[in-house]
Motif scaffolding. Sequence first.
Motif, mmCIF file in Angstrom:
data_model
loop_
_atom_site.group_PDB
_atom_site.id
_atom_site.type_symbol
_atom_site.label_atom_id
_atom_site.label_comp_id
_atom_site.label_asym_id
_atom_site.label_seq_id
_atom_site.Cartn_x
_atom_site.Cartn_y
_atom_site.Cartn_z
ATOM 1 N N VAL A 15 0.854 -1.178 0.000
ATOM 2 C CA VAL A 15 0.000 0.000 0.000
ATOM 3 C C VAL A 15 0.885 1.220 0.000
ATOM 4 N N THR A 16 0.603 2.170 -0.865
ATOM 5 C CA THR A 16 1.373 3.400 -0.919
ATOM 6 C C THR A 16 0.479 4.565 -0.568
ATOM 7 N N ALA A 17 1.176 5.676 -0.237
ATOM 8 C CA ALA A 17 0.414 6.870 0.141
ATOM 9 C C ALA A 17 -0.361 7.422 -1.030
ATOM 10 N N LEU A 393 0.614 -6.820 9.598
ATOM 11 C CA LEU A 393 -0.241 -5.826 8.943
ATOM 12 C C LEU A 393 -1.484 -6.508 8.399
ATOM 13 N N SER A 394 -2.661 -6.004 8.755
ATOM 14 C CA SER A 394 -3.921 -6.561 8.242
ATOM 15 C C SER A 394 -4.337 -5.797 6.991
ATOM 16 N N ALA A 395 -5.241 -6.394 6.239
ATOM 17 C CA ALA A 395 -5.725 -5.747 5.019
ATOM 18 C C ALA A 395 -6.482 -4.463 5.340
ATOM 19 N N GLU A 396 -7.236 -4.461 6.447
ATOM 20 C CA GLU A 396 -7.983 -3.259 6.836
ATOM 21 C C GLU A 396 -7.034 -2.128 7.186
ATOM 22 N N ASP A 397 -5.984 -2.455 7.971
ATOM 23 C CA ASP A 397 -5.002 -1.426 8.320
ATOM 24 C C ASP A 397 -4.264 -0.924 7.083
ATOM 25 N N ALA A 398 -3.942 -1.854 6.179
ATOM 26 C CA ALA A 398 -3.191 -1.467 4.982
ATOM 27 C C ALA A 398 -3.968 -0.470 4.133
ATOM 28 N N ALA A 399 -5.307 -0.620 4.078
ATOM 29 C CA ALA A 399 -6.116 0.255 3.243
ATOM 30 C C ALA A 399 -6.258 1.656 3.824
ATOM 31 N N LYS A 400 -6.097 1.806 5.155
ATOM 32 C CA LYS A 400 -6.353 3.086 5.809
ATOM 33 C C LYS A 400 -5.130 3.662 6.505
ATOM 34 N N LEU A 401 -3.979 3.054 6.306
ATOM 35 C CA LEU A 401 -2.811 3.381 7.120
ATOM 36 C C LEU A 401 -2.387 4.841 6.997
ATOM 37 N N PHE A 402 -2.532 5.424 5.786
ATOM 38 C CA PHE A 402 -2.050 6.783 5.567
ATOM 39 C C PHE A 402 -3.151 7.823 5.721
ATOM 40 N N GLN A 403 -4.324 7.406 6.197
ATOM 41 C CA GLN A 403 -5.384 8.369 6.443
ATOM 42 C C GLN A 403 -5.124 9.118 7.740
ATOM 43 N N HIS A 413 -4.087 1.288 23.699
ATOM 44 C CA HIS A 413 -4.108 2.500 24.506
ATOM 45 C C HIS A 413 -2.806 3.276 24.386
ATOM 46 N N SER A 414 -2.040 3.018 23.343
ATOM 47 C CA SER A 414 -0.771 3.727 23.178
ATOM 48 C C SER A 414 -1.026 5.179 22.823
ATOM 49 N N GLN A 415 -0.037 6.014 23.102
ATOM 50 C CA GLN A 415 -0.158 7.427 22.821
ATOM 51 C C GLN A 415 -0.025 7.670 21.318
ATOM 52 N N GLY A 416 -0.597 8.774 20.872
ATOM 53 C CA GLY A 416 -0.507 9.119 19.461
ATOM 54 C C GLY A 416 -1.886 9.411 18.894
ATOM 55 N N GLY A 417 -1.927 10.356 17.947
ATOM 56 C CA GLY A 417 -3.196 10.743 17.351
ATOM 57 C C GLY A 417 -3.418 10.176 15.974
ATOM 58 N N GLY A 418 -2.525 9.315 15.503
ATOM 59 C CA GLY A 418 -2.714 8.723 14.187
ATOM 60 C C GLY A 418 -2.435 9.674 13.043
ATOM 61 N N ILE A 419 -1.546 10.666 13.238
ATOM 62 C CA ILE A 419 -1.248 11.607 12.161
ATOM 63 C C ILE A 419 0.186 11.486 11.667
ATOM 64 N N LEU A 421 1.915 9.004 10.036
ATOM 65 C CA LEU A 421 2.055 8.549 8.651
ATOM 66 C C LEU A 421 1.391 9.505 7.675
ATOM 67 N N SER A 422 0.369 10.225 8.140
ATOM 68 C CA SER A 422 -0.235 11.242 7.276
ATOM 69 C C SER A 422 0.768 12.352 6.981
ATOM 70 N N ILE A 423 1.544 12.748 7.982
ATOM 71 C CA ILE A 423 2.581 13.755 7.762
ATOM 72 C C ILE A 423 3.656 13.212 6.822
ATOM 73 N N VAL A 424 4.015 11.944 6.996
ATOM 74 C CA VAL A 424 4.997 11.335 6.092
ATOM 75 C C VAL A 424 4.492 11.368 4.658
ATOM 76 N N SER A 425 3.218 11.037 4.467
ATOM 77 C CA SER A 425 2.644 11.051 3.121
ATOM 78 C C SER A 425 2.697 12.440 2.505
ATOM 79 N N ARG A 426 2.377 13.474 3.295
ATOM 80 C CA ARG A 426 2.410 14.841 2.780
ATOM 81 C C ARG A 426 3.841 15.281 2.454
ATOM 82 N N LEU A 427 4.796 14.875 3.283
ATOM 83 C CA LEU A 427 6.195 15.182 2.964
ATOM 84 C C LEU A 427 6.632 14.509 1.664
#
Length: 454
Positions: A15-17, A393-403, A413-419, A421-427
Amino acid sequence: MASDTASPRRKPDPVTAKGERRRAPYRRRLRSRIIVSFALLGFCLTALFAFATNWTRARVENQLVEDVMNRNIDEYAMRFQLDPSRSPDLPFQQIRAFAYSKDKFDRVREERPEWAAYAPGNYSVSGVDEENKPFSYKLAVRKTPEAWFFLAYDMTESVRGEAQLNRALLISVLVFSLLSLVLGWWSASKVMKPVSDLAARLRAYRGGTSEPEPLAPRFPDDEVGQLAQALDDYSSRLTEVVQRDREFNADVSHELRTPLAVIRGATELLLARPGLDEKVLQRLQRIQRAEQQCTDLIGSLLLLSRNERGQGSSNVARVGEQLLDAHRAQLGGKPLELVLEGDRDLVIDAPESALSVALGNLIGNAVKYSQEGSVRVRITGNRVDVIDSGPGLSAEDAAKLFQRGYRGTHAGHSQGGGIGLSIVSRLCDLYGWQVSVRPGDQRGVVATLTFAPA
């Protein structure tokens, strides 16, 4: 990486960005649709008119001929009954009349068996004669117990005229269809010219000034003018939003850099003191690394908000080693090996702050979700592979990983807002890089960062 363990026999595709977008199906241009619509309308109308003309002609002609034949054969039969010895004088050259008395019925059956088989009524007869010439005629049949009457109306010339009319109608259909095509092309050009001008002016604003010239005054007060007015309003609101966003980013960057500079100065002063305790030294170094990461992140986010590339060059191996050192200090006894492998001389055309943010997010995710084993940063050619031993890596995660805002199945319960990889994609979009993730050979995830060629 935050993901489920994938089966080694059936793994999802990488899966790519950028790879999740599908191109919209091709649609014919509006101008072409108008031209085709005019051509089809002209063809359908002229074809319908030609069909109606031919059908009406045939119907009227057939009705008139049958009416004439019915009146003449009735007159012929009446005259024959009054004087069977005299043939009636018919005033039409195209009509031939035949009358047979009862004693001649067998003769008719021998000479004209098809006539003898007809019941009373009107019939259309066609064929070729002995000279192989086509003929066509209408045949009226009247039969009484005492006599049979036949009236033949020659239709050969009428059939030829019908063929000529059909050819003329076909030519008319073709000519009018061509005229409709030309009219459609002309009309489409006139109708679409304001829309094309509006599109051209919008394209001219791309990359132009932040305050584009209003569009509405250049167009009449019609539908296109209303569209231009709506675009002006939208452009004005969008410009205000972008301006506020840029001002906010600049203000935040400026206000954050001031305390970060204070932290950096204080940390450097404390590190310069001799005889520091080992634990104090480690904590100061951790503060120093955190300050540098914040500075790099702020600089990268500011460039992203402006859609501008930073200047400079970076040694990938050196940045990777610095990131791994920072994560080694934060493992806290986790049995995890962090290794840098491959080419040590890869240099890319991008500032270290951008590379540190992009590569740091990939390494950080790998370290976060790998509880044991190793995280290997492998540099080959013009790319970097971050290979972890996490849960996969699951198929569901792979499809949404860069969202933006998406957190994987194993995020818990780990810290992080899920952004991250989104920043990596924009870079990657900004610098022309490519980022992708795929399941590892046995377990874990392989994240690949491919740089643009020099």
